[in-house]
Each structure stands twice: as structure tokens, then as C-alpha cells.
Motif scaffolding. Structure first.
Motif, short mmCIF file in Angstrom:
data_model
loop_
_atom_site.label_atom_id
_atom_site.label_comp_id
_atom_site.label_asym_id
_atom_site.label_seq_id
_atom_site.Cartn_x
_atom_site.Cartn_y
_atom_site.Cartn_z
N VAL A 55 44.40 43.24 34.69
CA VAL A 55 43.48 43.10 35.56
C VAL A 55 42.42 44.24 35.94
CG1 VAL A 55 42.77 42.34 38.00
CG2 VAL A 55 44.63 41.42 36.67
N LEU A 59 38.29 44.55 34.91
CA LEU A 59 37.39 45.07 35.81
C LEU A 59 36.47 46.12 35.30
CD1 LEU A 59 36.23 44.67 38.80
CD2 LEU A 59 38.13 46.08 39.62
N CYS A 111 30.55 37.40 37.09
CA CYS A 111 32.20 37.66 36.60
C CYS A 111 32.57 38.89 37.24
CB CYS A 111 32.36 37.68 35.24
SG CYS A 111 31.86 36.45 34.25
N LEU A 115 35.78 38.76 39.84
CA LEU A 115 36.98 39.66 39.78
C LEU A 115 37.31 40.54 40.69
CD1 LEU A 115 39.02 39.89 37.58
CD2 LEU A 115 37.78 41.57 36.20
N CYS A 119 40.68 40.65 42.84
CA CYS A 119 41.74 41.89 43.06
C CYS A 119 41.74 42.49 44.20
CB CYS A 119 40.66 43.11 42.09
SG CYS A 119 40.91 42.73 40.36
#
Length: 134
Positions: A55, A59, A111, A115, A119
Motif C-alpha cells: 500500500v 501511494l 486515485c 488511496l 490509508c
């Protein structure tokens, strides 16, 4: 009552004397606070709570995608302006590239924003669960 969460070192610790309240002096606990710079280990801990290395890399890649899209958009705009001044025959070529770059900036920004929200919520949820378990 004391709650302890295992966090990486965040700087020096300073003890704050408790307030002297006559009614609650028996339950008042000495508090501490950290001062100084946040260490890189703290950022790693937050990335771990947010979803781990995959993740975190997603990012970072989304941020790079936004930056490159902005760069290409600016370049395409400049080339389109040069093309208009020189009256070359391929008038629509750089305009199409410019529109494509703008679309890429919009998609990449959306996006990255989604994200980042994912997170942040994942890290907050995981920290809350750790606090409840300790």
C-alpha cells in the motif's frame, strides 16, 4: 489507570507535573510528552498500520504518477503553443496530447486521493484496535 501503546521513539520525553486538585489528587497520574523530531521509525510504523509495504508503494507510485502527469501536461502545452506559432500542418497532434495529459492528471489525482483516504482510515482503525487491546 494507564494506557500504553508501543510506538517507536519520537524524541525526548518531558515530565509534566500533575495539577493539584483537591478532589481528584488521588487519581491524577504524572503525564509525559515527547519533544523533538519525529524519527523515521514512526513513519514506518504508520505505513505499516496503513497497510504495509504494498500500500505504501502504491501511494508513492500514485504521487509519482501525478507529478509526471503535471510535467508532461506542461511540456505538451508548450509544444502546442510552439506549434500554433509556427503554423505546422499537424495542428491537433499536441492538443490531443495535452488533453490526454490533463485527463491523466485528473485520474492520477483522484486515485491518489482515494488511496490516501484508504490509508488514513486503515491506520486510524488499526491504531484504535491496538489502543483497545492494550
Amino acid at each position: 489507570y494507564s494506557m500504553k501503546l508501543s510506538l517507536p521513539h519520537m524524541g525526548s520525553t518531558k515530565t509534566i507535573p500533575p495539577k493539584q486538585d483537591q478532589n481528584f489528587s488521588s487519581i491524577t497520574v504524572t503525564e509525559t510528552k515527547a519533544e523533538g523530531e519525529v524519527s523515521i521509525a514512526v513513519y514506518g510504523y504508520y505505513f505499516k498500520l496503513a497497510g504495509g509495504i504494498i500500500v505504501s508503494l502504491a501511494l508513492i507510485l500514485a504521487s509519482v504518477w501525478v507529478s509526471l502527469s503535471w510535467l508532461l501536461q506542461s511540456y505538451s502545452l508548450g509544444k502546442w503553443m510552439e506549434e500554433m506559432e509556427s503554423s505546422q500542418s499537424h495542428r491537433g497532434e499536441f492538443f490531443s496530447r495535452y488533453l490526454g495529459c490533463i485527463a491523466s492528471v485528473l485520474v492520477a489525482s483522484a486515485c491518489r486521493a482515494l488511496l490516501q483516504i484508504f490509508c488514513s482510515l486503515a491506520a486510524a482503525r488499526n491504531m484504535h484496535e491496538l489502543l483497545l487491546r492494550s
